[in-house]
Design a protein around this motif. Structure first.
Motif, PDB file in Angstrom:
ATOM      1  N   GLU A 230      36.653  10.634  13.228  1.00 52.90           N
ATOM      2  CA  GLU A 230      35.310  10.286  12.771  1.00 52.90           C
ATOM      3  C   GLU A 230      35.374   9.384  11.540  1.00 52.90           C
ATOM      4  N   LEU A 231      36.341   9.610  10.653  1.00 52.90           N
ATOM      5  CA  LEU A 231      36.508   8.719   9.509  1.00 52.90           C
ATOM      6  C   LEU A 231      36.843   7.303   9.967  1.00 52.90           C
ATOM      7  N   LEU A 232      37.680   7.177  10.998  1.00 48.04           N
ATOM      8  CA  LEU A 232      37.987   5.842  11.531  1.00 48.04           C
ATOM      9  C   LEU A 232      36.731   5.193  12.097  1.00 48.04           C
ATOM     10  N   ARG A 233      35.917   5.963  12.808  1.00 48.49           N
ATOM     11  CA  ARG A 233      34.672   5.407  13.352  1.00 48.49           C
ATOM     12  C   ARG A 233      33.798   4.879  12.222  1.00 48.49           C
ATOM     13  N   ILE A 234      33.645   5.657  11.171  1.00 47.74           N
ATOM     14  CA  ILE A 234      32.838   5.233  10.017  1.00 47.74           C
ATOM     15  C   ILE A 234      33.441   3.969   9.396  1.00 47.74           C
ATOM     16  N   ALA A 235      34.756   3.967   9.233  1.00 45.34           N
ATOM     17  CA  ALA A 235      35.435   2.830   8.597  1.00 45.34           C
ATOM     18  C   ALA A 235      35.243   1.547   9.391  1.00 45.34           C
ATOM     19  N   PHE A 236      35.451   1.617  10.706  1.00 44.80           N
ATOM     20  CA  PHE A 236      35.416   0.403  11.521  1.00 44.80           C
ATOM     21  C   PHE A 236      34.000   0.017  11.951  1.00 44.80           C
ATOM     22  N   GLU A 237      33.169   0.986  12.292  1.00 41.40           N
ATOM     23  CA  GLU A 237      31.815   0.659  12.764  1.00 41.40           C
ATOM     24  C   GLU A 237      30.816   0.457  11.629  1.00 41.40           C
TER      25      GLU A 237
END
Length: 170
Positions: A105-112
């Motif tokens: 979820e942190l990656l989703r926040i970071a990239f999106e």
């Protein structure tokens, strides 16, 4: 795996955070802890204030599963399109996939949400559980940084993992 949700860390979360921040198992590979109540309160107070800084560069979350705060997960913007992630889960919830789900979820926040180009995370080479999490979410082991953090048992190396935006798969 149970449903996981991240939400902004608030000062009122300190007792739940302290429930695991006081344990040696939680901080074995960290420069902090085991925490006293005052240390946990101070950390949560300062971390929760980061949501109100402008420009905001740190995003500390609590990890909720089954309606219970079982850890923290944070994203730090480091400039030049880069970010760093970190997470900690209560030892009684280890092995349930919560760290992996929180890190994804942190990656989703970071990239999106932040359109970052590269996201990285580090862990003590002895922390095989955290290394597995970083690998499971698609990060590549980029190398070892020698003696980066002084902890209770001496200087700690840090293994560096990273993923680029073009490598990320939601």
């Amino acid at each position: 795996m149970e449903e996981l949700r991240l939400r902004p860390l608030e000062f009122d979360d300190w007792p739940a955070v302290h429930d695991w921040a006081r344990l040696l198992d939680s901080c074995r590979y960290q420069a902090w802890g085991p925490n006293t109540e005052a240390e946990t309160q101070s950390y949560v107070r300062e971390a929760s204030r980061l949501w109100h800084q402008r420009p905001q560069t740190s995003f500390p979350h609590v990890v909720l599963a089954g309606g219970e705060v079982l850890g923290i997960a944070d994203l730090h913007l480091r400039g030049n399109g880069q970010g760093e992630i970190g997470y900690g889960i209560h030892p009684r919830a280890w092995g349930r996939g919560l760290a992996t789900a929180a890190a994804r979820e942190l990656l989703r926040i970071a990239f999106e949400e932040h359109q970052l180009h590269r996201v990285y995370g580090t862990c003590d080479p002895r922390n095989t559980g955290s290394a597995r999490v970083l690998t499971k979410i698609g990060m590549t082991h980029e190398g070892r940084l020698r003696e980066t953090i002084l902890i209770r048992d001496g200087w700690r190396d840090s293994d560096l993992y990273a993923i680029l935006d073009r490598e990320w798969r939601p």
